[in-house]
Every structure is written in structure tokens, then in C-alpha cells.
Motif scaffolding. Structure first.
Motif, PDB file in Angstrom:
ATOM      1  N   ILE A 124       5.150 -33.238 -30.108  1.00 28.77           N
ATOM      2  CA  ILE A 124       6.299 -33.840 -29.435  1.00 28.77           C
ATOM      3  C   ILE A 124       7.612 -33.446 -30.115  1.00 28.77           C
ATOM      4  N   GLY A 125       7.555 -32.417 -30.963  1.00 25.58           N
ATOM      5  CA  GLY A 125       8.745 -32.042 -31.720  1.00 25.58           C
ATOM      6  C   GLY A 125       9.369 -30.718 -31.346  1.00 25.58           C
TER       7      GLY A 125
ATOM      8  N   ARG B  52      13.203 -35.688 -34.025  1.00 27.90           N
ATOM      9  CA  ARG B  52      12.032 -36.530 -34.324  1.00 27.90           C
ATOM     10  C   ARG B  52      11.477 -36.302 -35.722  1.00 27.90           C
TER      11      ARG B  52
ATOM     12  N   MET C  86      10.106 -27.873 -28.041  1.00 27.08           N
ATOM     13  CA  MET C  86      10.099 -27.660 -26.602  1.00 27.08           C
ATOM     14  C   MET C  86       9.801 -26.199 -26.282  1.00 27.08           C
TER      15      MET C  86
ATOM     16  N   VAL D 189       6.674 -38.147 -21.942  1.00 25.32           N
ATOM     17  CA  VAL D 189       6.914 -36.843 -22.547  1.00 25.32           C
ATOM     18  C   VAL D 189       5.820 -35.924 -22.019  1.00 25.32           C
TER      19      VAL D 189
ATOM     20  N   HIS E 201       7.228 -29.872 -23.717  1.00 22.76           N
ATOM     21  CA  HIS E 201       6.993 -29.696 -25.149  1.00 22.76           C
ATOM     22  C   HIS E 201       5.816 -28.757 -25.417  1.00 22.76           C
TER      23      HIS E 201
ATOM     24  N   ALA F  59      13.887 -34.629 -29.137  1.00 20.18           N
ATOM     25  CA  ALA F  59      12.781 -33.885 -29.753  1.00 20.18           C
ATOM     26  C   ALA F  59      13.196 -33.193 -31.040  1.00 20.18           C
TER      27      ALA F  59
END
Length: 186
Positions: free
Chosen positions: A43-44, A164, A46, A124, A72, A161
Motif C-alpha cells: 500500500i506504499g 505511509r 503506486m 485501496v 498500488h 501512499a
């Protein structure tokens, strides 16, 4: 911290100097972890040039009022397979509850629901996942490389993102600028 040896509902943060460049500054939402292995969704980071509307178009779904949110990089395993990490206010035919913190869905019904404005309130989207066989993640955690923190839904759904990784360390009381890529030698 959770006292269970398993990390479902937590985040894995890549430490500086992570040997695999695909995981540099990675934030992985661990969605399933037990004695048989673990699955997490990145989730960090893209995927450049790919938005939610592009995915909907591939399935012939009109986007409606759904935002064209970024997609992502969920991980290197099955990079064409889609996942939606989302709030617990919606559940579909395959939705899995993740430690009471969020849900994970991977079928097209969640995409349709989001496009129709009937889906989860927070979500997400990712392509691919990170996976570990039984005992593999525990082995990786015993060496420098990963740091785990409690999965915070504010960080997951309300933090950009690109922020994070830094924010997750900060919530754990760690300034990642002070971390080094190597350990000392005596």
C-alpha cells in the motif's frame, strides 16, 4: 502490540537497505498470516500511469462517480491479479475480515459496488501481492529487513501512499532518517 505470533492486521515496513529493490520503502498490509504462510498487499507504492478507471474499463464497468484513484503495487506475486483492501462497512462474496481492522476482496463485485456508489466507504486498489510460505516470514523477521507495526486504518485510508512509510515509523516512535542500512561489526 498484538501478542499473537501472527501478523494479520499489521503492517510490514521495509527497513532502509532492503536487499530486494521491489520492496524499497514498502508498506505491506498483512491480510493473512498463520502457520501455513502469509499474504500481504503493498500500500506504499503506486503503479505509474494506471488509475482505478483504467481497471474498471478493462472489466467493462462504467466508473460512475468513483474517483480515479491510483492503483498500488501490491507485490510481485501474480501482478495482474487485483485486490481491494477496504473498510469493514461492505462485504462481498469473497470478502475476508482482517483482524477486525479492514477487509480484503478480490472479485469484480467490489469494483462494481464502488463504481455504483454502493461499495465500501474507504478502499485501496492494488495489483499483485506479497506472499510467504509457512515459516518464511518468521525467518525474514528474525533478520534485518522488516519492521512490523499495528495496522492503523487512518494510515491505510487517510494517509497519502507516498507518506505511509514515514508515518508508520513515526507512529511507532521511530525516525526512519536515523535508521542505517547495515549493522555494526565487532
Amino acid at each position: 502490540m498484538d501478542k499473537t505470533p501472527f501478523l494479520s492486521g499489521q503492517f510490514l515496513l521495509a527497513m532502509p537497505g532492503m536487499s530486494d529493490p521491489r520492496f524499497a520503502r514498502a508498506v505491506i498490509a498483512v491480510c493473512s498470516h498463520d502457520e501455513n504462510g502469509a499474504i500481504g498487499i503493498g500500500i506504499g507504492a503506486m503503479i505509474d500511469g494506471l488509475g482505478f478507471h483504467d481497471l474498471l474499463e478493462q472489466f467493462g464497468i462504467e466508473p460512475g462517480d468513483a474517483p480515479n484513484a491510483p492503483v498500488h503495487f501490491g507485490g510481485p506475486v501474480e501482478p495482474r491479479r487485483g485486490f481491494v483492501v477496504h473498510s469493514s462497512d461492505w462485504g462481498g462474496q469473497d470478502s475476508v475480515d482482517v483482524a477486525g481492522r479492514w477487509k480484503l476482496s478480490s472479485t469484480v463485485d467490489v469494483l462494481r459496488a464502488i463504481a455504483e456508489g454502493k461499495g465500501p466507504s474507504e478502499w485501496v486498489v492494488a495489483l499483485g501481492y506479497a506472499g510467504w510460505d509457512g515459516g518464511q516470514l518468521e525467518g525474514e523477521l528474525s533478520r534485518p529487513g522488516w519492521f512490523n507495526v499495528l495496522g492503523d486504518t487512518e494510515l491505510l485510508f487517510e494517509t497519502a501512499a507516498e507518506d505511509r512509510w514515514t508515518m508508520a515509523f513515526a507512529q511507532a516512535g521511530v525516525d526512519p532518517r536515523l535508521l542505517v542500512a547495515e549493522t555494526g561489526r565487532a
